[in-house]
Design an enzyme around this catalytic site. Structure first.
Site, mmCIF file in Angstrom:
data_model
loop_
_atom_site.group_PDB
_atom_site.id
_atom_site.type_symbol
_atom_site.label_atom_id
_atom_site.label_comp_id
_atom_site.label_asym_id
_atom_site.label_seq_id
_atom_site.Cartn_x
_atom_site.Cartn_y
_atom_site.Cartn_z
ATOM 1 N N TYR A 1 30.849 71.829 -0.272
ATOM 2 C CA TYR A 1 31.412 71.888 -1.630
ATOM 3 C C TYR A 1 32.126 73.201 -1.917
ATOM 4 C CZ TYR A 1 27.524 68.518 -2.307
ATOM 5 O OH TYR A 1 26.624 67.487 -2.212
ATOM 6 N N PRO B 1 15.390 65.381 -13.069
ATOM 7 C CA PRO B 1 15.932 66.661 -12.596
ATOM 8 C C PRO B 1 15.566 66.940 -11.143
ATOM 9 C CG PRO B 1 13.918 67.046 -13.820
ATOM 10 C CD PRO B 1 14.150 65.563 -13.848
ATOM 11 N N GLY B 2 16.488 67.522 -10.421
ATOM 12 C CA GLY B 2 16.205 67.961 -9.054
ATOM 13 C C GLY B 2 16.495 69.433 -8.936
ATOM 14 N N ARG B 3 17.809 69.724 -8.924
ATOM 15 C CA ARG B 3 18.280 71.097 -8.717
ATOM 16 C C ARG B 3 17.602 72.119 -9.638
ATOM 17 N NH1 ARG B 3 23.267 72.016 -6.572
ATOM 18 N NH2 ARG B 3 23.897 69.929 -7.171
ATOM 19 N N GLY C 1 20.809 66.413 -13.300
ATOM 20 C CA GLY C 1 22.120 67.060 -13.233
ATOM 21 C C GLY C 1 22.232 68.421 -13.857
ATOM 22 N N CYS D 1 30.348 75.477 15.565
ATOM 23 C CA CYS D 1 31.756 75.435 15.966
ATOM 24 C C CYS D 1 32.607 74.693 14.944
ATOM 25 C CB CYS D 1 31.888 74.821 17.346
ATOM 26 S SG CYS D 1 30.918 75.746 18.527
ATOM 27 N N GLU D 2 32.689 75.273 13.760
ATOM 28 C CA GLU D 2 33.508 74.764 12.655
ATOM 29 C C GLU D 2 33.929 75.979 11.843
ATOM 30 O OE1 GLU D 2 34.058 71.454 11.664
ATOM 31 O OE2 GLU D 2 32.676 70.509 13.076
ATOM 32 N N ARG E 1 25.783 73.447 1.623
ATOM 33 C CA ARG E 1 26.553 73.467 0.366
ATOM 34 C C ARG E 1 27.828 74.310 0.428
ATOM 35 N NH1 ARG E 1 25.256 74.919 -4.108
ATOM 36 N NH2 ARG E 1 26.080 73.167 -5.248
HETATM 37 C C1 LIG Z 1 20.889 63.309 -7.426
HETATM 38 C C2 LIG Z 1 20.402 62.571 -8.593
HETATM 39 C C3 LIG Z 1 19.626 63.217 -9.555
HETATM 40 C C4 LIG Z 1 19.302 64.689 -9.510
HETATM 41 O O1 LIG Z 1 20.403 65.503 -9.734
HETATM 42 P P1 LIG Z 1 20.196 67.082 -9.911
HETATM 43 O O2 LIG Z 1 21.560 67.595 -10.072
HETATM 44 O O3 LIG Z 1 19.534 67.576 -8.668
HETATM 45 O O4 LIG Z 1 19.332 67.294 -11.111
HETATM 46 C C5 LIG Z 1 19.129 62.459 -10.597
HETATM 47 N N1 LIG Z 1 19.399 61.127 -10.698
HETATM 48 C C6 LIG Z 1 20.141 60.476 -9.794
HETATM 49 C C7 LIG Z 1 20.388 59.042 -9.952
HETATM 50 C C8 LIG Z 1 20.671 61.177 -8.710
HETATM 51 O O5 LIG Z 1 21.422 60.528 -7.818
#
Ligand SMILES: *Cc1c(COP(=O)(O)O)cnc(C)c1O
Length: 421
Positions: free
Chosen positions: A329, A287-289, A242, A354-355, A325
Site C-alpha cells: 500500500y 475493529p481490527g487495526r 475500519g 528480490c523486489e 504494508r
Molecule cells: C477487515 C475487516 C474489518 C476490520 O478492519 P480494521 O480496519 O482492521 O478495523 C472489519 N470488518 C470487515 C468485514 C472486514 O473485512
C-alpha cells in the site's frame, strides 16, 4: 512515542529493553505487548458503554492478527470475533471465543465453511454476514439439509466513498463488498431464501484505516434507514470496523478519538433508528487495526550498508514477506534505531527480497547504522504477520509476547529450513 522510549540511550517498548530481548532471540521478530492490547480493547468496550450503547459486542477482526495467544487474551476480556474463513473460525473457537459472539464476513464463503459454521453446537454463530443473494440461497439450502436455522445479517453496501487507500476502501458500488439496498429488500418476501434462515441484523463496513468519519456517519445513516425499511425484528446493528491509527506523525492530529467515534455512532443510531422504532438492537463492532496495530513492533537487524552514489541503502534482515504494508500500500511506518544517536543521514531501509518494492522506508533521516545494529518498524501488530508469506522461500519470523508482568513468551516459533517443505 508513548510506548516507545529511550532509557540510557536504549530503546524500550512498553518498558522492556529491546536490545536485551534481541540477545536471546533471533531477528527478525514481532514483539507484542499484552498491556497495550488489553488497553486498546478496553478503550473500545468501555467507550461503547460510556456512550450509552446497549449491550455492545466487540468482534475483533481476526484477519488483522489471528495469533492464538493474542486472541485468547481478547477472548478473556469478553471479545467476540469477526472472521472471514473456516481457518479463522477454528482459531477463534480454540482461543475460547464462543460461537454466539462470532460474525462470519466475506464474499467468498465456501459450502464447506458454511457447513462447518452451521454444524456448531448450540445457537451457532451470531451471524453470517451475507454479501450476495447467491450466498443467502446457499446458506439457506445448507441449513435446510442440516435441519438448522441460519442467523443472517446483510452487509449493506451504503454507496459511500471514504478517504482511504483505494485497496482498502470497500463501501461503494464498484467494490465487490456488500449488497445494495434494493437487492436486500428484494429478497425479503421470497420464501425460497428464508425457509431455514432468519434475518437478525444488518451491517456496514466501508473500509480500513479511516481517519475522517464523515463517510462513516453517512454509512450509519444508510444502515439505519435500510434496517427500518426491512421491517424485520432485527437484533443488532453491526457498524463494522475500519477505525484508523496514526502511523505517520502528520496523522496524529486527525486521529479520531474512541469517545468521538462512539459518540457519532450513539447519536446517529439514536436519531435515525432508536427514536423511530420499538426495537432496541444491540451494536456490534468489528475493529481490527485500532486494537492491535500499536500493540506490536517488528525488530530487525542491519545486515550491511551499500552506497550507490547518492543512494544510501541500509539492508536489514526483515523483508516484505514478513511485513507487507509498505510494499503493498506504500504505507508509512516509522523506523526507529534501537541505539539512540543523532540522525545524520538520509537512507533507504531495504530488505533482502528480490523486489524493488521491498523497502520499509525511503529517504529516512537516521543515525549511522552498522552491521549488527537493531532497528524497529513501528505499529506492526495489525496486518503484519497475518499478511506474511514464504516468498523467496524465507521462513516466517518469530512472534514474542510480553505479558502484563513483563515476562516474555514465544507465541509462534520462527520457521527453519525443515518447516519449508
Ligand atoms: C477487515 C475487516 C474489518 C476490520 O478492519 P480494521 O480496519 O482492521 O478495523 C472489519 N470488518 C470487515 C468485514 C472486514 O473485512
Amino acid at each position: 512515542m508513548n510506548d516507545l522510549n529511550y532509557k540510557n540511550k536504549k530503546l524500550q517498548f512498553a518498558k522492556a529493553d529491546i536490545l536485551t530481548i534481541a540477545k536471546k532471540h533471533k531477528t527478525p521478530f514481532f514483539l507484542y505487548s499484552e498491556k497495550i492490547l488489553t488497553q486498546n480493547y478496553l478503550s473500545f468496550s468501555n467507550g461503547a458503554l460510556a456512550a450509552g450503547l446497549i449491550d455492545p459486542l466487540i468482534c475483533f477482526a481476526m484477519k488483522s492478527n489471528p495469533n492464538k495467544e493474542l486472541v485468547k487474551i481478547l477472548a478473556k476480556l469478553g471479545s467476540g470475533a469477526d472472521i472471514v474463513s473456516g481457518g479463522e473460525l477454528k482459531r477463534a473457537l480454540e482461543a475460547g471465543i464462543p460461537a454466539e459472539k462470532i460474525v462470519f464476513s466475506g464474499v467468498g464463503k465456501t459450502e464447506e465453511e458454511i457447513i462447518f459454521a452451521l454444524k456448531l453446537k448450540g445457537k451457532g454463530l451470531n451471524s453470517f454476514n451475507v454479501e450476495s443473494i447467491e450466498e443467502l440461497e446457499l446458506i439457506n439450502l445448507c441449513a435446510k439439509k442440516l435441519k438448522r436455522t441460519a442467523r443472517i445479517c446483510f452487509r449493506l453496501n451504503p454507496v459511500v466513498k471514504p478517504k482511504t487507500h483505494k485497496f482498502i476502501s470497500t463501501g461503494n458500488k464498484t467494490h465487490k463488498f456488500g449488497l445494495l439496498e434494493k437487492d436486500i429488500i428484494s429478497t425479503l418476501g421470497d420464501k425460497k431464501y428464508w425457509s431455514h434462515s432468519s434475518l437478525v441484523g444488518l451491517s456496514v463496513h466501508i473500509g480500513s484505516q479511516l481517519l475522517d468519519l464523515k463517510a462513516t456517519k453517512k454509512a450509519l445513516e444508510r444502515l439505519c434507514e435500510v434496517a427500518l425499511k426491512t421491517n424485520m425484528p432485527i437484533e443488532f446493528l453491526d457498524v463494522g470496523g475500519g477505525l484508523g491509527v496514526d502511523y505517520h506523525p502528520n496523522e496524529t492530529h486527525k486521529l479520531p478519538r474512541i469517545d468521538t467515534y462512539m459518540e457519532i455512532i450513539a447519536t446517529t443510531l439514536e436519531k435515525h433508528f432508536y427514536s423511530k422504532s420499538k426495537l432496541k438492537p444491540r451494536v456490534v463492532f468489528e475493529p481490527g487495526r485500532r486494537i492491535v496495530a500499536k500493540a506490536g513492533i517488528f525488530v530487525m537487524k542491519v545486515l550491511r550498508n551499500k552506497i550507490s552514489e547518492e543512494n544510501h541503502f541500509v539492508i536489514v534482515d526483515g523483508g516484505m514477506n514478513d511485513f507487507m504494508r509498505p510494499s503493498l500500500y506504500d504505507a508509512y511506518h516509522a523506523l526507529i534505531p534501537v541505539k539512540e544517536a543523532k540522525a545524520s543521514k538520509e537512507c533507504h531501509i531495504v530488505g533482502p527480497i528480490c523486489e524493488t518494492s521491498d523497502c520499509f522506508g525511503s529517504n529516512r533521516l537516521l543515525p549511522e547504522l552498522k552491521s549488527g545494529d537493531l532497528i524497529i518498524l513501528k505499529d506492526t501488530g495489525a496486518y503484519g504477520y497475518s499478511m506474511g508469506s514464504n516468498y523467496n522461500l524465507r521462513g516466517r519470523p518469530l512472534e514474542l509476547l510480553m505479558d502484563q508482568n513483563k515476562k516474555l513468551k514465544v507465541i509462534n516459533k520462527a520457521q527453519d529450513y525443515s518447516d519449508l517443505t
